[in-house]
Design an enzyme around this catalytic site. Structure first.
Site, PDB file in Angstrom:
ATOM      1  N   GLU A 119       0.898  -0.918   0.148  1.00 32.08           N
ATOM      2  CA  GLU A 119      -0.086   0.070  -0.533  1.00 32.08           C
ATOM      3  C   GLU A 119       0.594   1.106   0.240  1.00 32.08           C
ATOM      4  O   GLU A 119       0.178   2.449  -0.253  1.00 32.08           O
ATOM      5  CB  GLU A 119      -1.235   0.041   0.701  1.00 32.08           C
ATOM      6  CG  GLU A 119      -1.963  -1.158   1.270  1.00 32.08           C
ATOM      7  CD  GLU A 119      -2.994  -0.685   0.093  1.00 32.08           C
ATOM      8  OE1 GLU A 119      -2.864   0.187  -0.348  1.00 32.08           O
ATOM      9  OE2 GLU A 119      -3.704  -1.809   0.202  1.00 32.08           O
ATOM     10  N   SER A 150     -28.688 -33.814  48.996  1.00 35.50           N
ATOM     11  CA  SER A 150     -27.191 -33.910  49.495  1.00 35.50           C
ATOM     12  C   SER A 150     -26.203 -33.270  49.365  1.00 35.50           C
ATOM     13  O   SER A 150     -25.175 -34.022  50.550  1.00 35.50           O
ATOM     14  CB  SER A 150     -27.319 -35.623  49.955  1.00 35.50           C
ATOM     15  OG  SER A 150     -28.464 -35.419  49.997  1.00 35.50           O
TER      16      SER A 150
END
Length: 782
Positions: free
Chosen positions: A86, A345
């Site tokens: 770029e 339990s």
């Protein structure tokens, strides 16, 4: 004069030079740069695993997936490919490359059309931030914005904007989002070929989408690779190898792992754009599949949840809150890790551990698994029936209810509730109620997360605390629930139970079958639980219906344990070893019925010996019987005359002696051999004495004479049937045949019909709510 004219010309030249700059400053003031990032919502909210891999993404307000990233977090290969593709002169120009701009203008004038671009990376960022038309005014606007960017920002900031806002096709913006969506990995892990591919995509993101047009994307990628070879950025061999790598891309913009945890973290930290969770994505994926597959074996409407915690860091490494997030019929949107349910339990291990630390009991304490009335509360065992005298170890391993309630009564529900709350386990009591004896049997609400984190105390030297779900959660040691000694001891007791059931399973038992675990079942089979803990991991599993309806035969051993076994198979064996035994634990011989060490018992008092782990050598005596009466238990002093006959207060003689007798709890008489029954242990009553009122037996069995023999009727081949009833019973009465629980009666006459099933000698015994015991022996013949 010449000097003045020269200076005047210089001033005019300087003014001509300053004019554009002053104009730029004016325009910069009038048209400020529209920088993003003023609001965190500019980015998607990303929940990742513990390595940064996205688990779930919540797109921004525009439906865009934009994953925040910084240049230092991106692969250097990508930055090399990007800048050489770029803008090679990015680090040197002021936002606009004059040479490239003049070349592009000249080509446009000569050919009458655009031949090559002149946009710098900064100009591309300007277009992303403030889009413009494809016209000369639009290009001038882009140049102005590029100059603004260079004026206000550092080069690294401009690069960061590009990395986060460059388009990559569809709702994807930014290299990190594109890398995860197309390649399934972070942009920090790119190969040379992958770096080149992502560098070219923003130029034509739709045309070159690698998932749709892989050949077109490969062609664009290779052009960049050729340029990198020309510029000698990468070695020729590297370029050749990169070209041979095919373009293999997917399009996954919506990862969906641990969706319920992700939703929870997104709500907890709404301002955070990237939330790194503690989840191991590989383990999470396997666990989710296991839970889903297992839940499908249950009826529609049934869900399941599982949580795995790494003990050392208190971090949740796998979090499956529902059987299937996308299945509405199984309430996949409901997080059952957080849902309030009855724990059954599962609180028993904490009760016994606290009671050991409080000096109430030890591992082999004599506990009572007998019918009992605790001021109107009459608990029963899950499988009904009673076992009589049991050790604490046996009571916990078999999850017996009566011994647990006996210990809780001694500890008090208030203390138990407060100790759990202090360690972080909050129990939700029914409205306007206070802690009571039902707590230990599931009489309060909690959730899987709280239970699992509290259970991890067994492997964390007794410390319990909240688990960490993300990087933002504090790392704390937790709070003390148990001592290291009682935590290890409870874990050792629970490891003594095998996860496998049948003998065939036991033969093929694997390493995980000795992990410490505890099951639980709530009233009506609504919830099936199992908690398990090793040195490295603590696991919690829940199975049931999220709507709270009954699921028949849904109990811990049947429904939750099979899923636990599947999960354990995928965990490393090294992580399932038990924790090392702490100091200050020693083995000693203790004696029943008193419960103290052998050295503290005279020979006649030690009826039965047990080897027990003791904390600091302390052996607390046997707990007081719930229906405490005179002669109830413990070491009892009585008076005897010279002949050794027992005296009572109403017939004392001047020449009496004191005799100490170790008596078993009265409610155990039906389970004891004759030599340990109180009728044998207590000396015969002197002839001139009357039994104390409190010892006088008023309970009597009617319907059979003692020592009678029952025969079948001549006309009936069946064994005899007899109708029994009680006299003098108080409250509920429990019947036993040869020590095995038969039935309970609570009617006025306490009538019971009994059918003989075999010949032989029988003892029928009864215990009522007042602790009275009656028994008689008889025979059955055909």
């Amino acid at each position: 004069m010449r000097l003045a004219r020269w200076l005047n010309k210089k001033k005019k030249g300087l003014a001509l030079l300053l004019a554009p700059f002053l104009l730029f400053l004016l325009l910069d003031f009038l048209f400020p740069l529209p920088l993003p990032g003023q609001h965190s919502q500019d980015f998607a909210q990303v929940i990742t695993d513990n390595k940064g891999q996205p688990l779930r993404v919540f797109a921004d307000a525009d439906g865009v997936w934009r994953y925040p990233i910084k240049p230092e977090d991106v692969s250097p290969l990508y930055l090399e490919a990007l800048l050489n593709y770029e803008d090679r002169w990015f680090e040197h120009h002021p936002g606009v490359n004059p040479l490239s701009l003049m070349r592009a203008v000249g080509q446009w004038l000569y050919y009458g059309r655009a031949v090559s671009g002149a946009s710098t990376l900064t100009m591309q960022v300007a277009r992303l931030l403030d889009p413009h038309s494809k016209s000369i005014p639009g290009k001038l606007k882009q140049i102005f914005r590029a100059l603004q960017l260079e004026w206000h920002l550092e080069k690294s900031d401009i690069l960061t904007l590009y990395l986060n806002y460059a388009p990559f096709g569809g709702p994807l913006e930014g290299v990190e989002a594109a890398s995860f969506a197309y390649l399934g990995k972070s942009s920090s892990q790119l190969s040379h070929a992958e770096a080149a591919l992502l560098a070219v995509l923003p130029q034509s993101p739709s045309r070159n989408r690698p998932d749709r047009y892989p050949l077109r994307a490969e062609k664009s990628r290779n052009k960049l690779l050729d340029r990198l070879a020309t510029y000698e950025v990468w070695h020729a061999d590297t370029i050749t190898s990169a070209k041979q790598e095919p373009v293999l891309a997917e399009y996954n913009t919506a990862p969906l792992q641990a969706p319920l945890l992700a939703r929870r973290l997104a709500k907890r930290y709404p301002q955070q754009r990237v939330i790194r969770s503690t989840i191991d994505s590989e383990l999470q994926s396997v666990l989710a599949e296991q839970v889903k597959e297992y839940a499908e074996s249950f009826p529609v409407g049934t869900s399941a949840a599982a949580l795995i915690v790494e003990n050392k860091t208190r971090s949740a490494v796998a979090y499956v809150g529902a059987a299937d997030f996308g299945d509405s019929l199984r309430y996949g949107h409901v997080d059952m890790i957080q849902a309030q349910r009855s724990p059954g339990s599962t609180l028993k291990p904490f009760l016994y551990g606290i009671a050991i630390d409080e000096g109430l009991v030890h591992e082999k304490s004599l506990l009572l698994d007998t019918p009992a009335d605790f001021n109107g509360y009459r608990p029963e065992n899950f499988h009904q029936g009673f076992s009589g005298p049991v050790t604490l170890r046996s009571a916990l391993q078999r999850s017996l209810n009566l011994p647990a309630v006996q210990v809780l009564e001694a500890l008090t529900p208030e203390v138990f509730y407060a100790r759990l709350a202090s360690a972080g386990l909050k129990l939700n009591l029914p409205h306007s109620s206070k802690p009571n004896l039902s707590l230990v049997l599931g009489g309060a609400g909690t959730n899987l997360e709280s239970l699992t984190t509290t259970f991890s105390s067994l492997a964390n030297q007794g410390y319990a605390g909240p688990i960490r779900l993300s990087q933002f959660d504090p790392d704390s040691k937790g709070r003390r629930l148990l001592s290291p000694q009682s935590a290890w001891l409870i874990s050792d007791i629970l490891r003594g139970v095998s996860l496998v059931g049948s003998p065939i399973e036991r033969i093929s038992a694997q390493r995980h079958h000795r992990i410490a675990f505890k099951t639980g079942t709530s009233y009506g089979f609504r919830d099936a639980w199992v908690l398990a803990s090793s040195q490295n991991y603590t696991l919690g599993v829940w199975v049931g219906r999220p709507d709270g309806s009954i699921l028949m035969d849904n109990f811990g051993r049947r429904s939750a344990v099979p899923l636990l076994k599947r999960i354990l198979n995928v965990l490393p064996a090294s992580g399932l070893a038990p924790s090392p035994r702490p100091e200050q634990l020693s083995k000693s011989v203790i004696c029943w019925p008193l419960g103290t060490t052998l050295t503290m018992n005279e020979t006649p008092w030690c009826h039965q010996q047990h080897s027990s782990w003791l904390v600091d050598g302390m052996a607390p005596p046997t707990l007081v019987e719930p229906q405490q009466q005179q002669w109830a238990q413990s070491l009892t002093s009585i008076w005897v005359d010279d002949a050794g006959k027992r005296l009572t207060p109403n017939c004392l003689t001047s020449t009496r002696q004191t005799l100490k007798v170790a008596l078993w709890p009265q409610s155990l008489d039906s389970w004891l051999p004759l030599k340990w029954k109180r009728s044998t242990l207590l000396p015969e009553l002197a002839t001139h004495c009357e039994e104390d009122q409190v010892l006088r037996q008023t309970l009597a069995i009617r319907g059979i004479q003692a020592q009678a023999t029952l025969y079948s009727a001549p006309s009936d081949n069946a064994l005899p049937k007899v109708l029994l009833h009680l006299e003098g019973a108080q409250g509920e009465a429990h019947w036993f045949i040869n020590g095995q629980w038969l039935s309970a009666t609570a009617n006025k006459e306490h009538a019971l019909e009994w059918q003989a099933t075999k010949e032989g000698a029988f003892e029928i015994s009864v215990i009522d709510s007042a602790g009275q015991i009656a028994r008689l022996n008889f025979n059955v013949r055909s």
